[in-house]
Design a protein around this motif. Structure first.
Motif, PDB file in Angstrom:
ATOM      1  N   LYS A 144      -2.866 -11.084  -0.502  1.00  0.00           N
ATOM      2  CA  LYS A 144      -1.572 -10.448  -0.763  1.00  0.00           C
ATOM      3  C   LYS A 144      -0.925  -9.976   0.543  1.00  0.00           C
ATOM      4  CE  LYS A 144      -1.133  -7.528  -4.342  1.00  0.00           C
ATOM      5  NZ  LYS A 144      -0.140  -8.085  -5.269  1.00  0.00           N
TER       6      LYS A 144
ATOM      7  N   LEU B  79       3.866 -12.777  -6.135  1.00  0.00           N
ATOM      8  CA  LEU B  79       4.677 -11.559  -6.201  1.00  0.00           C
ATOM      9  C   LEU B  79       4.783 -10.914  -4.818  1.00  0.00           C
ATOM     10  CD1 LEU B  79       6.053  -9.084  -7.689  1.00  0.00           C
ATOM     11  CD2 LEU B  79       3.764  -8.134  -7.853  1.00  0.00           C
ATOM     12  N   SER B  80       3.659 -10.824  -4.118  1.00  0.00           N
ATOM     13  CA  SER B  80       3.659 -10.176  -2.806  1.00  0.00           C
ATOM     14  C   SER B  80       4.617 -10.875  -1.850  1.00  0.00           C
ATOM     15  CB  SER B  80       2.261 -10.215  -2.196  1.00  0.00           C
ATOM     16  OG  SER B  80       1.369  -9.528  -3.022  1.00  0.00           O
TER      17      SER B  80
ATOM     18  N   MET C  74      -6.793  -8.977  -2.083  1.00  0.00           N
ATOM     19  CA  MET C  74      -5.940  -8.000  -1.398  1.00  0.00           C
ATOM     20  C   MET C  74      -5.549  -8.479  -0.007  1.00  0.00           C
ATOM     21  SD  MET C  74      -7.289  -4.415  -2.817  1.00  0.00           S
ATOM     22  CE  MET C  74      -5.893  -3.643  -2.062  1.00  0.00           C
TER      23      MET C  74
ATOM     24  N   GLU D 178      -3.366  -9.763 -14.156  1.00  0.00           N
ATOM     25  CA  GLU D 178      -2.629 -10.928 -13.649  1.00  0.00           C
ATOM     26  C   GLU D 178      -3.591 -11.938 -13.031  1.00  0.00           C
ATOM     27  OE1 GLU D 178       0.484 -11.035 -14.324  1.00  0.00           O
ATOM     28  OE2 GLU D 178       0.613  -8.948 -14.980  1.00  0.00           O
TER      29      GLU D 178
ATOM     30  N   THR E 147      -0.188 -12.760  -8.558  1.00  0.00           N
ATOM     31  CA  THR E 147      -0.104 -11.537  -7.757  1.00  0.00           C
ATOM     32  C   THR E 147       0.205 -11.844  -6.300  1.00  0.00           C
ATOM     33  OG1 THR E 147      -1.148  -9.397  -7.402  1.00  0.00           O
ATOM     34  CG2 THR E 147      -2.587 -11.271  -7.233  1.00  0.00           C
TER      35      THR E 147
ATOM     36  N   THR F 202      -5.726  -3.614  -7.697  1.00  0.00           N
ATOM     37  CA  THR F 202      -5.214  -4.946  -8.029  1.00  0.00           C
ATOM     38  C   THR F 202      -4.541  -4.934  -9.393  1.00  0.00           C
ATOM     39  OG1 THR F 202      -7.396  -5.445  -8.913  1.00  0.00           O
ATOM     40  CG2 THR F 202      -6.913  -6.254  -6.700  1.00  0.00           C
ATOM     41  N   ASP F 203      -3.674  -5.925  -9.601  1.00  0.00           N
ATOM     42  CA  ASP F 203      -3.052  -6.108 -10.915  1.00  0.00           C
ATOM     43  C   ASP F 203      -4.074  -6.791 -11.811  1.00  0.00           C
ATOM     44  OD1 ASP F 203      -0.296  -5.289 -10.246  1.00  0.00           O
ATOM     45  OD2 ASP F 203      -0.414  -6.984  -8.878  1.00  0.00           O
TER      46      ASP F 203
END
Lengths: 258, 318
Positions: free
Chosen positions: B147, B101-102, B144, B93, B98, B89-90
């Motif tokens: 995302k 962003l995805s 995750m 952030e 995040t 993971t970022d």
């Protein structure tokens, strides 16, 4: 989606994401270089400059401004871009980038664009800081901007390559510390290479940084160590070299893909 | 209807010379839940990584929604969401940043409403402004998944989604998977938890040492390979099985206190009444009895060990 030929939203998403990191660390991103610029002025401008008077008709304190901006531009572009791509590799989030419908040139555009934007901004801030210490006039503002943008893009691209190449944080530090800083100091950031003995002057001409700084200084004061055309040619040549290297990296998947 | 994912003659040999996948052929239908089972290092993750574009295949072709994953990678990858096995993971952030962003990375228009829905479904909404590093492992796993769902994928890969996950999250995940399937999303999951595959999957593929050794409907597989066992707890312990019961494949357990009868789930069920009748005639009494159907786990273990028996050799890495 099948008609997608340029993933502009993807590029924009990466760009914004990278710029957001810059915003979050705004203080250390801007304050550090501004303070170090001020220090250079105190040491080189005031202490040494008073004994140096002029270089090529320009007061010494003003003469070093383009070199100072270039120095920050090199290191910041390089570290921003290399960290930007190294970090996802390091923590493993690179999987998402590799599995996204985004081409390699778009990835480069986004990361290099963001890193270059940051360092251009920084270059302008340093220029503003310098203007507080010495009167600055820019003879060719458009060329100044052109050299600024080209150099930022160049070193961001170079940084991107370093970030992909690096296998650990030490390697990430290696290029800026051991390559860029010496080349900059020996590349006429704080003196005109005309001041060197002829033998050293010839050696210096193999340093690509000389051409970048010389061209940039010409945009300010109209004087340069080497011809502006050569400066521009070298800058573009270096850019083309980096582009070719990036193209090779993505074609072979070097240190990115199995 | 053509399969939503079609894998043809896929082979992967790593630079080290390791052959992780050997000539894999597989077609996945739209809307099905496919479970890929296999021991560690069987090649499950390599297979997923190739389909998602993270690893380059040595040979073969993969089509996602009819698009070649190499020549038509934009269209193919737009359809696919991936939740990898490793938590990556970022960390610095926020959850919101995040996931946003995805969505952008996959070329989707910004849609805060949709992102909100995904976060709410995964109980992440309250954490949206938190830095990911402050979250627990289970929460990171949810991030995750968020995302992977951010771009509304039609095919979702879950690589060991419930490894090291608590019961609550596992249950949530199963609910989510069913919900996605109802919306027509195709789900391919790898797992070690065989009960998970048994509970969730429509079809099961078993991969071992880079080879897909079996693909079957779960129900058919259970029927075909499933064994049933009848265990009788005897009133009096027995020293040996009487000759009168030699018709049945019986075994004595627990020092003669239990009599065990194994039979195929689909086949000779009718023999139980006959066995019990004969036992009555012979005067063998029992106080309790139970039957057990072999689980997918038993099937899996017997399949893999059967292969290992005549294949042998070194472990392949995934």
């Amino acid at each position: 989606m099948s008609g997608l030929t340029f993933n502009r939203r993807g590029v924009w998403a990466i760009y914004c994401f990278e710029m957001a990191r810059f915003k979050r660390t705004l203080l250390q991103s801007l304050v550090t270089p501004v303070i170090s610029t001020a220090l250079y002025f105190v040491v080189f401008g005031s202490a040494i400059g008073t004994r140096m008077s002029q270089v090529g008709g320009v007061p010494y304190a003003a003469f070093i401004v383009p070199g100072l901006i270039m120095l920050s531009l090199f290191t910041e572009s390089l570290s921003n871009a290399s960290f930007g791509i190294y970090f996802p590799k390091f923590v493993g989030t690179i999987y998402e980038l590799l599995s996204a419908p985004i081409s390699s040139s778009e990835i480069v555009l986004a990361y290099v664009g963001a890193a270059a934007s940051k360092s251009i901004l920084l270059g302008l801030v340093i220029l503003g800081t310098a203007a507080l210490f010495v009167p600055i006039h820019i003879l060719h503002p458009l060329w100044m901007i052109a050299f600024l943008v080209l150099t930022a893009a160049n070193f961001s691209l170079f940084g991107f390559i370093t970030g992909i190449w690096a296998k650990n944080f030490d390697q990430l530090q290696f290029i800026p510390m051991l390559v860029i800083t010496p080349l900059t100091f020996l590349g006429g950031a704080f003196y005109s290479i005309d001041m060197l003995p002829p033998a050293w002057r010839t050696v210096t001409l193999f340093n690509p940084v000389v051409y970048l700084i010389s061209g940039f200084r010409w945009a300010f004061y109209g004087t340069s160590d080497v011809g502006v055309g050569i400066s521009l040619g070298m800058t573009l040549g270096f850019f083309a070299l980096c582009l070719a290297l990036v193209a090779w990296i993505f074609r072979t998947g070097y240190r990115l893909k199995n | 209807m053509p399969p939503v994912l079609s894998i043809k003659n896929l082979t992967k040999t790593y630079a080290s010379g390791l052959c992780a996948l050997k000539n894999i052929n597989l077609a996945i239908d739209k809307g099905e839940i496919f479970a890929l089972l296999g021991p560690n290092g069987a090649g499950k993750t390599t297979l997923i990584s190739i389909v998602c574009g993270i690893v380059t295949a040595s040979e073969g072709q993969v089509l996602a929604g009819g698009h070649d994953i190499v020549s038509g990678y934009r269209a193919a990858r737009s359809m696919i969401g991936l939740v990898p096995q490793e938590l990556a993971t970022d960390t610095f952030e926020t959850v919101w940043a995040t996931v946003t962003l995805s969505r952008g990375l996959f070329g989707r228009r910004r849609d805060p409403g949709y992102v909100e829905k995904v976060l709410r479904d995964l109980s992440l909404w309250d954490k949206r402004n938190d830095r990911i590093m402050t979250l627990s492992g289970g929460m990171k796993r949810r991030v995750m998944i968020a995302k992977a769902l951010a771009h509304e994928p039609e095919i979702l890969f879950l690589d060991e989604p419930t490894a090291g996950v608590d019961v609550e999250l596992r249950r949530d995940m199963w609910t989510m998977v069913r919900g996605l399937r109802e919306r027509g999303v195709t789900i391919i999951l790898t797992t070690h938890y065989i009960e998970e595959a048994e509970e969730m999957a429509d079809r099961i593929g078993v991969i071992s040492k880079g080879e897909l050794i079996l693909v079957e409907d779960k129900a058919t597989l259970m029927k075909k390979l499933g064994k049933k066992q009848l265990t009788l707890q005897l009133l009096e312990p027995m020293g040996a099985i009487p000759a009168g019961l030699s018709r049945w494949p019986l075994a004595l357990r627990s020092e003669g206190h239990e009599l065990e009868y194994s039979f195929d789930a689909g086949g000779d069920r009718g023999d139980i009444p006959a066995l019990l009748r004969t036992m009555g005639e012979l005067g063998i009494g029992y106080k309790d009895l139970n039957t057990r159907q072999s689980s997918l786990e038993d099937i899996f273990v017997s399949l893999v060990s059967e292969r290992a028996g005549h294949a042998g050799g070194a472990e392949a890495r995934s």
